[in-house]
Design a protein around this motif. Structure first.
Motif, PDB file in Angstrom:
ATOM      1  N   PHE A  28       0.841  -1.194   0.000  1.00  0.00           N
ATOM      2  CA  PHE A  28       0.000   0.000   0.000  1.00  0.00           C
ATOM      3  C   PHE A  28       0.880   1.250   0.000  1.00  0.00           C
ATOM      4  O   PHE A  28       0.577   2.240   0.678  1.00  0.00           O
ATOM      5  N   GLY A  29       1.974   1.186  -0.729  1.00  0.00           N
ATOM      6  CA  GLY A  29       2.838   2.356  -0.884  1.00  0.00           C
ATOM      7  C   GLY A  29       3.566   2.795   0.369  1.00  0.00           C
ATOM      8  O   GLY A  29       4.048   3.921   0.444  1.00  0.00           O
ATOM      9  N   GLY A  30       3.618   1.932   1.372  1.00  0.00           N
ATOM     10  CA  GLY A  30       4.332   2.275   2.599  1.00  0.00           C
ATOM     11  C   GLY A  30       3.507   3.020   3.633  1.00  0.00           C
ATOM     12  O   GLY A  30       4.044   3.464   4.649  1.00  0.00           O
ATOM     13  N   ILE A  31       2.190   3.165   3.407  1.00  0.00           N
ATOM     14  CA  ILE A  31       1.385   3.844   4.427  1.00  0.00           C
ATOM     15  C   ILE A  31       1.421   3.021   5.714  1.00  0.00           C
ATOM     16  O   ILE A  31       1.566   1.805   5.690  1.00  0.00           O
ATOM     17  N   ALA A  39      -8.584   4.720   6.952  1.00  0.00           N
ATOM     18  CA  ALA A  39      -9.203   4.686   5.626  1.00  0.00           C
ATOM     19  C   ALA A  39     -10.333   3.654   5.578  1.00  0.00           C
ATOM     20  O   ALA A  39     -11.388   3.904   4.980  1.00  0.00           O
ATOM     21  N   LEU A  40     -10.133   2.491   6.194  1.00  0.00           N
ATOM     22  CA  LEU A  40     -11.211   1.501   6.272  1.00  0.00           C
ATOM     23  C   LEU A  40     -12.429   2.093   6.975  1.00  0.00           C
ATOM     24  O   LEU A  40     -13.566   1.949   6.497  1.00  0.00           O
ATOM     25  N   ASN A  41     -12.185   2.757   8.103  1.00  0.00           N
ATOM     26  CA  ASN A  41     -13.290   3.373   8.840  1.00  0.00           C
ATOM     27  C   ASN A  41     -13.986   4.432   7.994  1.00  0.00           C
ATOM     28  O   ASN A  41     -15.208   4.534   8.003  1.00  0.00           O
ATOM     29  N   ALA A  42     -13.201   5.219   7.241  1.00  0.00           N
ATOM     30  CA  ALA A  42     -13.787   6.256   6.377  1.00  0.00           C
ATOM     31  C   ALA A  42     -14.644   5.644   5.275  1.00  0.00           C
ATOM     32  O   ALA A  42     -15.604   6.269   4.815  1.00  0.00           O
ATOM     33  N   VAL A 120     -14.403  -6.076   1.210  1.00  0.00           N
ATOM     34  CA  VAL A 120     -13.461  -6.367   0.115  1.00  0.00           C
ATOM     35  C   VAL A 120     -13.293  -5.138  -0.770  1.00  0.00           C
ATOM     36  O   VAL A 120     -12.177  -4.758  -1.138  1.00  0.00           O
ATOM     37  N   GLU A 121     -14.401  -4.503  -1.107  1.00  0.00           N
ATOM     38  CA  GLU A 121     -14.348  -3.318  -1.967  1.00  0.00           C
ATOM     39  C   GLU A 121     -13.596  -2.171  -1.298  1.00  0.00           C
ATOM     40  O   GLU A 121     -12.875  -1.423  -1.968  1.00  0.00           O
ATOM     41  N   ALA A 122     -13.764  -2.003   0.006  1.00  0.00           N
ATOM     42  CA  ALA A 122     -13.049  -0.939   0.719  1.00  0.00           C
ATOM     43  C   ALA A 122     -11.545  -1.172   0.659  1.00  0.00           C
ATOM     44  O   ALA A 122     -10.772  -0.245   0.390  1.00  0.00           O
ATOM     45  N   VAL A 123     -11.124  -2.416   0.872  1.00  0.00           N
ATOM     46  CA  VAL A 123      -9.691  -2.728   0.796  1.00  0.00           C
ATOM     47  C   VAL A 123      -9.189  -2.496  -0.625  1.00  0.00           C
ATOM     48  O   VAL A 123      -8.121  -1.916  -0.837  1.00  0.00           O
ATOM     49  N   LYS A 125     -10.385  -0.436  -2.857  1.00  0.00           N
ATOM     50  CA  LYS A 125     -10.350   1.008  -3.114  1.00  0.00           C
ATOM     51  C   LYS A 125      -9.107   1.630  -2.491  1.00  0.00           C
ATOM     52  O   LYS A 125      -8.433   2.444  -3.122  1.00  0.00           O
ATOM     53  N   ILE A 126      -8.793   1.228  -1.272  1.00  0.00           N
ATOM     54  CA  ILE A 126      -7.600   1.758  -0.609  1.00  0.00           C
ATOM     55  C   ILE A 126      -6.348   1.331  -1.372  1.00  0.00           C
ATOM     56  O   ILE A 126      -5.424   2.123  -1.567  1.00  0.00           O
ATOM     57  N   SER A 127      -6.325   0.085  -1.845  1.00  0.00           N
ATOM     58  CA  SER A 127      -5.138  -0.395  -2.564  1.00  0.00           C
ATOM     59  C   SER A 127      -4.934   0.356  -3.882  1.00  0.00           C
ATOM     60  O   SER A 127      -3.802   0.519  -4.337  1.00  0.00           O
ATOM     61  N   LEU A 128      -6.008   0.822  -4.484  1.00  0.00           N
ATOM     62  CA  LEU A 128      -5.904   1.568  -5.742  1.00  0.00           C
ATOM     63  C   LEU A 128      -5.637   3.051  -5.529  1.00  0.00           C
ATOM     64  O   LEU A 128      -5.205   3.741  -6.466  1.00  0.00           O
ATOM     65  N   ASN A 129      -5.888   3.536  -4.324  1.00  0.00           N
ATOM     66  CA  ASN A 129      -5.792   4.975  -4.069  1.00  0.00           C
ATOM     67  C   ASN A 129      -4.893   5.318  -2.879  1.00  0.00           C
ATOM     68  O   ASN A 129      -5.011   6.411  -2.331  1.00  0.00           O
ATOM     69  N   TYR A 130      -4.006   4.427  -2.496  1.00  0.00           N
ATOM     70  CA  TYR A 130      -3.173   4.674  -1.313  1.00  0.00           C
ATOM     71  C   TYR A 130      -2.320   5.922  -1.447  1.00  0.00           C
ATOM     72  O   TYR A 130      -1.948   6.533  -0.443  1.00  0.00           O
ATOM     73  N   SER A 131      -2.021   6.339  -2.663  1.00  0.00           N
ATOM     74  CA  SER A 131      -1.161   7.526  -2.841  1.00  0.00           C
ATOM     75  C   SER A 131      -1.794   8.761  -2.206  1.00  0.00           C
ATOM     76  O   SER A 131      -1.083   9.680  -1.801  1.00  0.00           O
ATOM     77  N   GLU A 132      -3.114   8.774  -2.085  1.00  0.00           N
ATOM     78  CA  GLU A 132      -3.793   9.900  -1.437  1.00  0.00           C
ATOM     79  C   GLU A 132      -3.560   9.934   0.063  1.00  0.00           C
ATOM     80  O   GLU A 132      -3.821  10.930   0.722  1.00  0.00           O
ATOM     81  N   LEU A 133      -3.079   8.811   0.616  1.00  0.00           N
ATOM     82  CA  LEU A 133      -2.862   8.708   2.063  1.00  0.00           C
ATOM     83  C   LEU A 133      -1.414   8.939   2.458  1.00  0.00           C
ATOM     84  O   LEU A 133      -1.093   8.972   3.640  1.00  0.00           O
ATOM     85  N   ILE A 134      -0.537   9.059   1.472  1.00  0.00           N
ATOM     86  CA  ILE A 134       0.888   9.233   1.760  1.00  0.00           C
ATOM     87  C   ILE A 134       1.152  10.689   2.099  1.00  0.00           C
ATOM     88  O   ILE A 134       0.709  11.587   1.400  1.00  0.00           O
TER      89      ILE A 134
END
Length: 135
Positions: A28-31, A39-42, A120-123, A125-134
C-alpha cells in the motif's frame, strides 16, 4: 496486501469473534497501519482497528506480576525456569502490534454477503488509491 491469519491444520472449527488479518504496508505504498485502519473506517468499515497496541507479554500485569491474591504469574515456568517476561523478545508479536495486525470486529462478521463484499471493496479502493494517504 492483506493476508488472513491461517487456521491451524488440526482445527476443525473456529469461534472467531474477530477477523484478524496481516496488513503489508509495502503493498500500500508504505502507508502505516493506522492510516490504513482510518481509511477503512472512512469507507464505512467500522469498527476496524489496529488491535493491541502493546504485545501481551509487555502488558503491566505480566511484567509486574500483579494479579492479586491468587497470583500464579510469579510461578509460570518454561523449560524448568520461572518466566521473566521483561527478558522476552518476540519480534513477530512486536511487528503485529506495531505495523501488521488489523482487526475487524464481530458486528462486521454478522453481515450478509453484500456487507462482506463491502469490506473487500473498501480494501480494493484503498489499494488503488493509497497515494492519497501518503504524507
Amino acid at each position: 496486501g492483506i493476508t488472513p491469519l491461517a487456521m491451524p491444520d488440526y482445527a476443525t472449527a473456529s469461534s472467531c469473534h474477530l477477523f484478524i488479518f496481516r496488513f503489508d504496508s509495502g503493498s500500500f505504498g508504505g502507508i502505516i497501519k493506522d492510516k490504513f485502519v482510518k481509511a477503512l473506517n472512512a469507507e464505512g468499515i467500522r469498527p476496524a482497528h489496529g488491535g493491541y497496541f502493546t504485545p501481551v507479554y509487555r502488558q503491566p500485569v505480566l511484567l509486574d506480576k500483579t494479579t492479586g491474591p491468587f497470583d500464579q504469574l510469579s510461578h509460570h515456568e518454561f523449560q524448568g525456569k520461572v518466566i521473566d517476561y521483561a527478558d522476552f523478545h518476540c519480534p513477530a508479536a512486536e511487528r503485529a502490534t506495531d505495523s501488521e495486525a488489523v482487526w475487524l470486529l464481530q458486528n462486521l462478521l454478522l453481515s450478509d454477503s453484500q456487507g462482506l463484499e463491502q469490506i473487500v471493496e473498501a480494501v480494493r479502493k484503498i489499494s488503488l488509491n493509497y497515494s492519497e494517504l501518503i504524507d
